[in-house]
Scaffold this motif. Structure first.
Motif, short mmCIF file in Angstrom:
data_model
loop_
_atom_site.label_atom_id
_atom_site.label_comp_id
_atom_site.label_asym_id
_atom_site.label_seq_id
_atom_site.Cartn_x
_atom_site.Cartn_y
_atom_site.Cartn_z
N LYS A 66 -53.94 -67.45 -112.99
CA LYS A 66 -54.14 -66.52 -114.09
C LYS A 66 -53.68 -65.13 -113.67
O LYS A 66 -53.76 -64.74 -112.49
N ILE A 67 -53.21 -64.35 -114.64
CA ILE A 67 -52.87 -62.93 -114.44
C ILE A 67 -54.01 -62.09 -115.00
O ILE A 67 -54.45 -62.30 -116.13
N THR A 68 -54.49 -61.15 -114.22
CA THR A 68 -55.54 -60.23 -114.66
C THR A 68 -55.07 -58.79 -114.50
O THR A 68 -54.11 -58.51 -113.79
N TRP A 69 -55.77 -57.88 -115.16
CA TRP A 69 -55.37 -56.46 -115.11
C TRP A 69 -56.62 -55.60 -114.98
O TRP A 69 -57.74 -56.02 -115.27
N GLN A 70 -56.40 -54.36 -114.55
CA GLN A 70 -57.50 -53.40 -114.42
C GLN A 70 -56.96 -51.98 -114.53
O GLN A 70 -55.86 -51.69 -114.05
N LEU A 71 -57.73 -51.11 -115.15
CA LEU A 71 -57.43 -49.68 -115.22
C LEU A 71 -58.59 -48.91 -114.61
O LEU A 71 -59.76 -49.21 -114.89
N ALA A 72 -58.28 -47.93 -113.79
CA ALA A 72 -59.30 -47.08 -113.17
C ALA A 72 -58.94 -45.62 -113.42
O ALA A 72 -57.79 -45.21 -113.25
N LEU A 73 -59.92 -44.85 -113.84
CA LEU A 73 -59.74 -43.42 -114.09
C LEU A 73 -60.76 -42.65 -113.25
O LEU A 73 -61.96 -42.94 -113.30
N LYS A 74 -60.28 -41.68 -112.47
CA LYS A 74 -61.15 -40.91 -111.59
C LYS A 74 -60.97 -39.42 -111.86
O LYS A 74 -59.85 -38.94 -112.03
N LYS A 75 -62.09 -38.68 -111.89
CA LYS A 75 -62.09 -37.24 -112.10
C LYS A 75 -62.89 -36.57 -110.99
O LYS A 75 -64.07 -36.87 -110.80
N ASN A 78 -52.32 -64.80 -103.62
CA ASN A 78 -52.70 -63.62 -104.41
C ASN A 78 -51.59 -62.59 -104.32
O ASN A 78 -51.11 -62.27 -103.23
N VAL A 79 -51.19 -62.05 -105.47
CA VAL A 79 -50.20 -61.00 -105.52
C VAL A 79 -50.73 -59.88 -106.41
O VAL A 79 -51.23 -60.15 -107.51
N GLN A 80 -50.64 -58.64 -105.93
CA GLN A 80 -51.16 -57.51 -106.70
C GLN A 80 -50.16 -56.37 -106.67
O GLN A 80 -49.60 -56.03 -105.62
N VAL A 81 -49.96 -55.75 -107.84
CA VAL A 81 -49.13 -54.55 -107.98
C VAL A 81 -50.02 -53.44 -108.50
O VAL A 81 -50.69 -53.60 -109.53
N GLN A 82 -50.04 -52.31 -107.81
CA GLN A 82 -50.95 -51.22 -108.15
C GLN A 82 -50.27 -49.88 -107.90
O GLN A 82 -49.47 -49.74 -106.98
N ASP A 83 -50.61 -48.89 -108.72
CA ASP A 83 -50.06 -47.55 -108.56
C ASP A 83 -51.11 -46.54 -108.98
O ASP A 83 -51.93 -46.80 -109.87
N THR A 84 -51.12 -45.37 -108.32
CA THR A 84 -52.01 -44.28 -108.67
C THR A 84 -51.19 -43.10 -109.18
O THR A 84 -50.27 -42.65 -108.51
N ILE A 85 -51.55 -42.62 -110.38
CA ILE A 85 -50.80 -41.56 -111.05
C ILE A 85 -51.68 -40.32 -111.16
O ILE A 85 -52.81 -40.39 -111.65
N THR A 86 -51.19 -39.20 -110.70
CA THR A 86 -51.90 -37.93 -110.85
C THR A 86 -51.60 -37.35 -112.22
O THR A 86 -50.45 -37.19 -112.60
N LEU A 87 -52.65 -37.01 -112.98
CA LEU A 87 -52.48 -36.63 -114.38
C LEU A 87 -52.46 -35.12 -114.62
O LEU A 87 -52.11 -34.70 -115.73
N ASP A 88 -52.84 -34.32 -113.63
CA ASP A 88 -52.86 -32.87 -113.84
C ASP A 88 -52.34 -32.14 -112.60
O ASP A 88 -52.23 -32.71 -111.52
N LYS A 89 -52.03 -30.85 -112.77
CA LYS A 89 -51.46 -30.06 -111.67
C LYS A 89 -52.49 -29.77 -110.58
O LYS A 89 -52.13 -29.52 -109.43
N LYS A 90 -53.77 -29.77 -110.92
CA LYS A 90 -54.81 -29.50 -109.93
C LYS A 90 -55.15 -30.74 -109.10
O LYS A 90 -55.96 -30.64 -108.17
N PRO A 92 -53.51 -48.03 -112.60
CA PRO A 92 -53.37 -49.36 -113.22
C PRO A 92 -53.02 -50.39 -112.15
O PRO A 92 -52.36 -50.08 -111.16
N SER A 93 -53.45 -51.63 -112.36
CA SER A 93 -53.11 -52.71 -111.43
C SER A 93 -53.01 -54.03 -112.18
O SER A 93 -53.71 -54.25 -113.18
N ILE A 94 -52.14 -54.88 -111.70
CA ILE A 94 -51.95 -56.23 -112.22
C ILE A 94 -52.03 -57.19 -111.04
O ILE A 94 -51.43 -56.95 -109.98
N LYS A 95 -52.80 -58.28 -111.21
CA LYS A 95 -53.00 -59.23 -110.12
C LYS A 95 -52.73 -60.65 -110.61
O LYS A 95 -53.07 -60.99 -111.74
#
Length: 217
Positions: free
Chosen positions: A59-68, A1-13, A20-23
């Motif tokens: 197989k390659i799979t993907w996922q998007l997560a959005l948190k507020k 299993n190989v996974q690449v993932q990153d978390t991006i901050t979208l606002d100044k607060k 996003p992640s790809i596995k």
């Protein structure tokens, strides 16, 4: 299993986060196979599943997560994407007695069942803080999944069972989890409601053409 993932901050607060992640998942099945139930003559003997006859699934799979984060106590989260679940050892090899691997011509030409895959989505509301004199953590989640090649254990012969990829299904539901922590005792509450609509193949040892029938509960 190989996974690449990153978390991006979208606002100044720092209250909106996008992850996003790809596995990539891969398995290669090779080992000892008892074929005496399905063949006659010399093939009655146990034989190795050789590297040339092995089964590789990937197989390659993907996922998007959005948190507020709306406050220090309340957060909402949305995730969606695809998934791929490889087989565990019991689903591959059975129990050595009543559960055995299916004949190689019964699962889309594969030696063993194939991994389950599909699409999934969920949205959650998360709360933590003081409630009723206790520290409380509560999550309420709505989930949805569209699954292909679902594994089902079914009777295949007079004296044995096989795991087969006999179901496709769409399911959705709601899940509640809540925990209360007082000084000397805790209370955990969990509840889930799921509704599934499935389609089932008519897989038989005779090699009959697969047919689908809708059902739900």
């Amino acid at each position: 299993n190989v996974q690449v993932q990153d978390t991006i901050t979208l606002d100044k607060k720092s209250s909106w986060y996008l992850t996003p992640s790809i596995k990539y998942n891969r398995s290669k099945i090779t080992g000892y196979s008892d074929s005496k139930r399905f063949k006659t003559g010399e093939a009655h003997k146990n034989k190795w599943v050789t590297p040339e006859d092995s089964q590789t699934d990937d197989k390659i799979t993907w996922q998007l997560a959005l948190k507020k984060e709306f406050s220090d106590n309340f957060t909402m989260r949305i995730t969606g994407g695809t998934y791929y679940r490889l087989l565990n050892m019991y689903e591959i090899a059975g129990d050595g007695a009543a559960i055995v691997p299916p004949p190689s011509n019964s699962t889309n030409g594969a030696i063993f069942p194939t991994p389950e895959e599909g699409k999934q989505f969920d949205v959650s509301a998360l709360w933590h803080g003081n409630t009723l004199g206790a520290y409380n953590q509560t999550s309420l989640t709505y989930f949805w999944r569209d699954s292909k090649n679902m594994l089902q254990l079914q009777r295949y012969g007079e004296s044995y069972w096989c795991y087969m990829n006999d179901n496709d299904a769409k399911s959705h539901g709601i899940e509640l989890q809540s925990s209360f922590n007082w000084n000397k005792f805790d209370l955990d509450i969990q509840a889930t409601y799921t509704k599934t609509n499935s389609k089932k193949r008519n897989s038989t040892p005779t090699g009959a053409v697969a047919k689908f029938a809708s059902s739900g509960k």
